[in-house]
Scaffold this active site. Structure first.
Site, PDB file in Angstrom:
ATOM      1  N   TYR B 124       0.842  -1.189   0.000  1.00  0.00           N
ATOM      2  CA  TYR B 124       0.000   0.000   0.000  1.00  0.00           C
ATOM      3  C   TYR B 124       0.881   1.245   0.000  1.00  0.00           C
ATOM      4  O   TYR B 124       1.813   1.359   0.804  1.00  0.00           O
ATOM      5  CB  TYR B 124      -0.924   0.051   1.221  1.00  0.00           C
ATOM      6  CG  TYR B 124      -1.819   1.265   1.145  1.00  0.00           C
ATOM      7  CD1 TYR B 124      -2.885   1.283   0.253  1.00  0.00           C
ATOM      8  CD2 TYR B 124      -1.556   2.398   1.900  1.00  0.00           C
ATOM      9  CE1 TYR B 124      -3.686   2.414   0.131  1.00  0.00           C
ATOM     10  CE2 TYR B 124      -2.354   3.529   1.777  1.00  0.00           C
ATOM     11  CZ  TYR B 124      -3.406   3.528   0.892  1.00  0.00           C
ATOM     12  OH  TYR B 124      -4.182   4.648   0.752  1.00  0.00           O
ATOM     13  N   GLN B 186     -10.266   0.696   2.185  1.00  0.00           N
ATOM     14  CA  GLN B 186     -10.864  -0.156   1.144  1.00  0.00           C
ATOM     15  C   GLN B 186      -9.778  -0.883   0.330  1.00  0.00           C
ATOM     16  O   GLN B 186      -9.992  -2.011  -0.124  1.00  0.00           O
ATOM     17  CB  GLN B 186     -11.802   0.655   0.229  1.00  0.00           C
ATOM     18  CG  GLN B 186     -11.165   1.837  -0.476  1.00  0.00           C
ATOM     19  CD  GLN B 186     -11.167   3.119   0.365  1.00  0.00           C
ATOM     20  OE1 GLN B 186     -11.205   3.070   1.593  1.00  0.00           O
ATOM     21  NE2 GLN B 186     -11.107   4.260  -0.310  1.00  0.00           N
ATOM     22  N   ASN B 209      -2.558   6.306   6.578  1.00  0.00           N
ATOM     23  CA  ASN B 209      -3.168   7.126   7.631  1.00  0.00           C
ATOM     24  C   ASN B 209      -3.796   6.218   8.685  1.00  0.00           C
ATOM     25  O   ASN B 209      -3.679   4.996   8.636  1.00  0.00           O
ATOM     26  CB  ASN B 209      -4.211   8.080   7.027  1.00  0.00           C
ATOM     27  CG  ASN B 209      -5.348   7.318   6.342  1.00  0.00           C
ATOM     28  OD1 ASN B 209      -5.606   6.152   6.653  1.00  0.00           O
ATOM     29  ND2 ASN B 209      -6.009   7.962   5.410  1.00  0.00           N
ATOM     30  N   SER B 233       6.073   8.666  12.970  1.00  0.00           N
ATOM     31  CA  SER B 233       7.512   8.520  12.776  1.00  0.00           C
ATOM     32  C   SER B 233       8.287   9.272  13.865  1.00  0.00           C
ATOM     33  O   SER B 233       7.776  10.222  14.457  1.00  0.00           O
ATOM     34  CB  SER B 233       7.886   9.055  11.392  1.00  0.00           C
ATOM     35  OG  SER B 233       9.220   8.701  11.088  1.00  0.00           O
ATOM     36  N   GLU B 322      12.445   4.769  16.587  1.00  0.00           N
ATOM     37  CA  GLU B 322      12.469   4.229  15.227  1.00  0.00           C
ATOM     38  C   GLU B 322      13.829   4.538  14.575  1.00  0.00           C
ATOM     39  O   GLU B 322      14.497   3.650  14.067  1.00  0.00           O
ATOM     40  CB  GLU B 322      11.342   4.881  14.413  1.00  0.00           C
ATOM     41  CG  GLU B 322      11.287   4.434  12.961  1.00  0.00           C
ATOM     42  CD  GLU B 322      10.302   5.295  12.163  1.00  0.00           C
ATOM     43  OE1 GLU B 322       9.877   6.364  12.655  1.00  0.00           O
ATOM     44  OE2 GLU B 322       9.974   4.891  11.016  1.00  0.00           O
ATOM     45  N   HIS B 323      14.234   5.795  14.630  1.00  0.00           N
ATOM     46  CA  HIS B 323      15.544   6.218  14.116  1.00  0.00           C
ATOM     47  C   HIS B 323      16.381   6.743  15.274  1.00  0.00           C
ATOM     48  O   HIS B 323      15.894   7.551  16.069  1.00  0.00           O
ATOM     49  CB  HIS B 323      15.407   7.345  13.096  1.00  0.00           C
ATOM     50  CG  HIS B 323      14.495   7.036  11.954  1.00  0.00           C
ATOM     51  ND1 HIS B 323      13.171   7.419  11.940  1.00  0.00           N
ATOM     52  CD2 HIS B 323      14.716   6.369  10.788  1.00  0.00           C
ATOM     53  CE1 HIS B 323      12.615   7.023  10.808  1.00  0.00           C
ATOM     54  NE2 HIS B 323      13.518   6.374  10.087  1.00  0.00           N
ATOM     55  N   GLU B 410       3.382 -36.938  28.972  1.00  0.00           N
ATOM     56  CA  GLU B 410       2.378 -35.940  28.568  1.00  0.00           C
ATOM     57  C   GLU B 410       1.037 -36.605  28.241  1.00  0.00           C
ATOM     58  O   GLU B 410       0.132 -35.961  27.704  1.00  0.00           O
ATOM     59  CB  GLU B 410       2.884 -35.107  27.372  1.00  0.00           C
ATOM     60  CG  GLU B 410       4.000 -34.145  27.745  1.00  0.00           C
ATOM     61  CD  GLU B 410       4.315 -33.117  26.652  1.00  0.00           C
ATOM     62  OE1 GLU B 410       3.773 -33.239  25.527  1.00  0.00           O
ATOM     63  OE2 GLU B 410       5.102 -32.197  26.940  1.00  0.00           O
TER      64      GLU B 410
END
Lengths: 429, 429
Positions: B124, B186, B209, B233, B322-323, B410
């Protein structure tokens, strides 16, 4: 078992269907438990232990004395068996450790990855009649090899506040000292959120009933990682004229005894072998203590005759079984055509129970068709791979222009500027 | 940016907090879209394209002609920049390919793993003003190296039914031919369930988003794998007396321009450097086209003075950025003390934008503290690792007894029986 002869490919999609599991009906009840434990901590845990396990806990954490006593109770024969399994599991998972080299992608641009253990790990081991100590080996050994600092184990006690000695012995053997007498969704909540007694962890592993499974799915949404999505255990066996029907039947039954919802599928290019296998199943199932469960599982199981072993493999790749046994003297020639499976057992002497306990491979595997997009548990499951990059002046000169152009095309001018300001300084040297 | 001087460790937990995201309010709306697409397929997609993207689609799939025209529209300078990034990303991810050896855990017991590509992958790519073609490189190149057979890309078109040429050019360059003009939740639904036009995939990658993110979380529960849980981010920069405040400010701003919710944190053992960096931020931010966004992000950002660089690393490991940029001439001596981070940038010339575009590392990374328990995207993200085992008669003799004992402990007698019957046959030879 229901038998199909050369079903057309148009009905294969129906044949590979798993029984649908209605998760939503569980959600509300499980969410109530999750929120209760999140808000009330140990108090909620003690309440649910009384409610679901019928035990008034005197202590949530298993004491050193309880562990010492358990170690004494386990007989030497079982200790030796566990030791052999330990050695093989450790050997196979140790070999999954490797050092990646530093890659110079452009002059002066060095990139590499470093494997770092996930610091805090939680293991869930179900209670019930059968003590699944083998799963502690499968999860605890790679966690230790990875270097996970904190290992937490939750398992429900019986109404006398006892945990099976084999579980405590094995947990102690792999070096898990934080063991808690908590089961069900409340145990998952405790490890996800932390309580006064039970530490919060970053990733939760282990099997469980539908409440435990749903709890794992729900806490995953609040950022706690889990080992795998879960479904009923499965085996698919591909048999041919070189198979031993006695062995095939035994392997079908060792999957069927797991539970009434176990999935068992037999494929062959040879109708006579299928009939012989099913006849053997009839004979062997009678001897089993878990006969009733096995018969239920066999009721919704399938035996399918196809044109060739190649077509059997094609079907298996669409089904994506958790366990795939190629019960043939020629198994090796088909091994590389497998594209979707959790763990593969080659030949007439590679029974599933070998992988369940002692061959060295992990028995925590993707079920329900998830072998299409998930791997089973391995050393990788207990680490993160952090990427590093180091650019010197020459490195930035070699790729800086490209970065500026791409950043501008993505309308990220500050990204471009970070390069431009550095190149300016470099060129002013 | 808010500044803190030597905050006591008791308030660190507050300082590492990310802004809470209320997912639940999104759930109902996103579920409606998911179910609509599941039931009505293309019809629903065309409806939402009109509703959300303001476009009446004449075709859902991008045509070869549209791709050809896009390729012509991209200028050679950008094509050359993308080619360099392509080379470095391919070089680094190619090096992540390796052949594991066969391990003989006991005599006659061979175990190994095989990496197999996930067959069907969905990417995406968000629409909006900035065309994120770099993300197509970061996801498409490792997918191709892994050998994924089917690559599907969804991205929304503008109201004129156009997609940015750089996106079509890059998708075509990495070998993605199935491109669809669908965006939002969608698009995730279409790739998760499949429609008349869009093929169903097994794993979905890519940013988006809050609706896209929520859709990815929800479809994950129906067995579709996703790349990573998502959040805004982030960058954390550790600066010392050897840092260049001009560079540090530029790096802070290149994160801040991503969005008002971007997280930007500056740590240092040197108060003067912090002040110089903040002064530089004031100057540089004025020049930025995305000044308004950057200022909003800086409002909820923090600059923290701590006792030592070691303490800065300790803080960073708790924050799990993240960074992580270690903007110091001595960065290397701290590199191995990093335990939680997505991607690490060492020294004054390793700016984040290098990793965002062209150093070769992947820019799809864990945010929101997920670097504690998740890795960024790599070649591993596009494969499953299938385990194999092959036991010969000697192999079963060497571990069979242990399996029998453990299976019996077992209470899984059919598991034991599968070994017992084989050992009997072996001993009768």
């Amino acid at each position: 078992m229901k038998t199909y002869k050369n079903p057309t490919k148009s009905i294969w999609p129906d044949l590979i269907q798993r029984p649908a599991i209605n998760k939503e009906q569980l959600t509300q009840g499980v969410n109530t438990i999750l929120n209760d434990v999140k808000q009330n901590g140990d108090k909620a845990l003690i309440k649910y232990a009384s409610l679901f396990d019928g035990v008034e806990l005197s202590n949530i954490r298993v004491t050193e004395l309880e562990i010492e006593n358990a170690v004494k109770k386990v007989n030497q024969e079982l200790k030796d068996a566990i030791a052999l399994a330990y050695k093989n599991i450790a050997t196979f998972h140790q070999a999954q450790k490797f050092q990646e080299e530093i890659i110079e992608t452009s002059v002066g641009v060095k990139c590499w990855r470093k494997s770092v253990a996930i610091e805090k790990i939680g293991l869930y081991i179900p209670g019930g009649s059968a003590p699944l100590f083998s799963t502690i080996l499968m999860l605890g050994i790679p966690a230790k090899i990875a270097g996970c600092k904190e290992l937490v184990l939750c398992t429900p006690s019986n109404s006398k506040e006892e945990i099976n000695p084999a579980i405590l012995y094995t947990a102690n053997l792999v070096g898990i000292d934080k063991i808690y007498k908590i089961g069900g969704a409340q145990a998952i909540a405790a490890m996800a959120y932390g309580t006064e007694t039970i530490p919060q962890v970053y990733k939760i592993f282990g099997p469980g009933n539908q409440y435990v499974t749903r709890a794992k799915e729900l806490i995953q949404q609040s950022g706690i990682a889990i080992d795998l999505p879960a479904g009923p255990s499965e085996v698919l066996i591909i048999a041919d004229s070189t198979s031993n029907p006695v062995f095939v039947a035994a392997d079908l039954l060792s999957q069927a005894e797991h539970g009434a919802d176990s999935q068992v599928i037999l494929l062959s290019d040879n109708e006579q072998i299928v009939n012989e296998c099913l006849a053997q199943v009839e004979i062997q199932v009678k001897q089993l203590p878990k006969k009733e469960i096995a018969l239920k599982a066999l009721n919704n199981s399938k035996a399918i005759v196809l044109k060739s072993i190649a077509e059997c493999v094609e079907f298996s790749n669409k089904y994506a079984p958790e366990h795939l046994i190629i019960a043939s003297e020629n198994a090796n020639q088909f091994a590389d055509t497998i594209s979707n499976a959790g763990s593969v057992f080659l030949g007439n002497y590679s029974c599933e129970s070998a992988g369940d306990y002692a061959s060295g491979t992990n028995h925590t595997l993707p079920t329900n068709g998830f072998a299409k997009n998930y791997s089973g548990v391995s050393l990788d499951s207990f680490v993160k791979k952090i990427t590093y990059q180091e650019l010197n002046k020459e490195g930035l000169k070699s790729i800086g222009k490209a970065i500026e152009i791409m950043a501008e095309a993505e309308q990220l001018m500050a990204h471009k500027n970070a390069v431009t300001l550095r190149l300016k300084e470099i060129n002013n040297d």
